[in-house]
Design a protein around this motif. Structure first.
Motif, PDB file in Angstrom:
ATOM      1  N   ASP A  30     -36.879 -34.223  54.261  1.00  0.00           N
ATOM      2  CA  ASP A  30     -36.857 -32.840  55.447  1.00  0.00           C
ATOM      3  C   ASP A  30     -36.146 -31.880  54.792  1.00  0.00           C
ATOM      4  N   TRP A  31     -35.132 -31.467  54.029  1.00  0.00           N
ATOM      5  CA  TRP A  31     -34.820 -30.975  52.912  1.00  0.00           C
ATOM      6  C   TRP A  31     -36.031 -30.182  52.319  1.00  0.00           C
ATOM      7  N   ARG A  32     -36.469 -30.535  51.274  1.00  0.00           N
ATOM      8  CA  ARG A  32     -37.738 -30.491  50.693  1.00  0.00           C
ATOM      9  C   ARG A  32     -38.864 -29.474  51.413  1.00  0.00           C
ATOM     10  N   PHE A  62     -46.723 -38.233  60.515  1.00  0.00           N
ATOM     11  CA  PHE A  62     -46.919 -39.769  59.996  1.00  0.00           C
ATOM     12  C   PHE A  62     -47.091 -40.120  58.656  1.00  0.00           C
ATOM     13  N   SER A  63     -47.833 -39.600  58.043  1.00  0.00           N
ATOM     14  CA  SER A  63     -48.185 -39.874  56.801  1.00  0.00           C
ATOM     15  C   SER A  63     -46.848 -40.080  55.681  1.00  0.00           C
ATOM     16  N   ASP A  64     -46.200 -38.520  55.371  1.00  0.00           N
ATOM     17  CA  ASP A  64     -44.634 -38.215  55.362  1.00  0.00           C
ATOM     18  C   ASP A  64     -43.645 -39.134  55.236  1.00  0.00           C
ATOM     19  N   SER A 124     -40.273 -25.881  51.073  1.00  0.00           N
ATOM     20  CA  SER A 124     -42.048 -25.823  50.721  1.00  0.00           C
ATOM     21  C   SER A 124     -42.350 -25.189  51.391  1.00  0.00           C
ATOM     22  N   ARG A 125     -42.055 -24.981  52.536  1.00  0.00           N
ATOM     23  CA  ARG A 125     -42.710 -24.082  54.208  1.00  0.00           C
ATOM     24  C   ARG A 125     -42.262 -22.650  53.857  1.00  0.00           C
ATOM     25  N   GLU A 126     -40.404 -22.463  53.947  1.00  0.00           N
ATOM     26  CA  GLU A 126     -39.962 -21.510  53.295  1.00  0.00           C
ATOM     27  C   GLU A 126     -40.680 -20.741  52.207  1.00  0.00           C
ATOM     28  N   ILE A 127     -40.843 -21.285  51.553  1.00  0.00           N
ATOM     29  CA  ILE A 127     -41.263 -20.923  50.277  1.00  0.00           C
ATOM     30  C   ILE A 127     -42.998 -20.222  50.004  1.00  0.00           C
ATOM     31  N   VAL A 179     -51.558 -27.867  45.229  1.00  0.00           N
ATOM     32  CA  VAL A 179     -49.962 -28.335  44.616  1.00  0.00           C
ATOM     33  C   VAL A 179     -48.405 -28.648  45.374  1.00  0.00           C
ATOM     34  N   VAL A 180     -48.179 -26.675  45.757  1.00  0.00           N
ATOM     35  CA  VAL A 180     -47.279 -26.950  46.821  1.00  0.00           C
ATOM     36  C   VAL A 180     -46.890 -27.442  48.644  1.00  0.00           C
ATOM     37  N   SER A 181     -48.400 -27.255  48.668  1.00  0.00           N
ATOM     38  CA  SER A 181     -48.547 -28.109  49.904  1.00  0.00           C
ATOM     39  C   SER A 181     -50.234 -29.082  50.238  1.00  0.00           C
TER      40      SER A 181
END
Length: 120
Positions: free
Chosen positions: A58-60, A30-32, A64-67, A21-23
């Motif tokens: 990009d911020w999201r 490219f899908s992003d 998300s990666r930091e979390i 769910v988170v990632s």
């Protein structure tokens, strides 16, 4: 013992689901971009709006990666514990097949991470 096994397995399933769910898995970065492009088309965004949406997207992703950096070790520990517990009832042939499955999944995950430009 059964309660502990149930708790570990439940934790593994919950951790796996939370991770997805988170990632959610994506084949590549490219899908992003394709999702943002589709959003822009659907909403008929102006160029100025698109800049804002791109920045927020990009911020999201960065947040998300930091979390996930803080959560991932716990999720990995739960996953690893569940795998050990799942190995217990398997016979030798099933253990070999399970290990092969895990290795195949890891190669796929590594390939996806490389495509997304991520490093461990």
């Amino acid at each position: 013992m059964m309660f502990i096994l149930g708790a570990f397995l439940t934790g593994g399933v919950v951790g796996f689901a939370a991770d997805r769910v988170v990632s959610p898995p994506r084949p590549n970065v490219f899908s992003d971009r394709a999702m943002v492009d589709e959003l822009a088309r659907e909403l008929k965004l102006s160029p100025d709006q698109r800049v804002v949406i791109d920045s927020v997207w990009d911020w999201r992703r960065k947040e998300s990666r930091e979390i996930m950096k803080t959560v991932r070790p716990t999720l990995d520990a739960v996953r690893d514990s569940a795998r050990v517990l799942m190995m217990n009832p398997l016979d030798d042939a099933q253990k070999m097949a399970f290990r092969a499955l895990l290795e195949r999944n890891q190669r796929s995950a590594d390939s996806t991470a490389r495509a997304r430009g991520e490093t461990k």
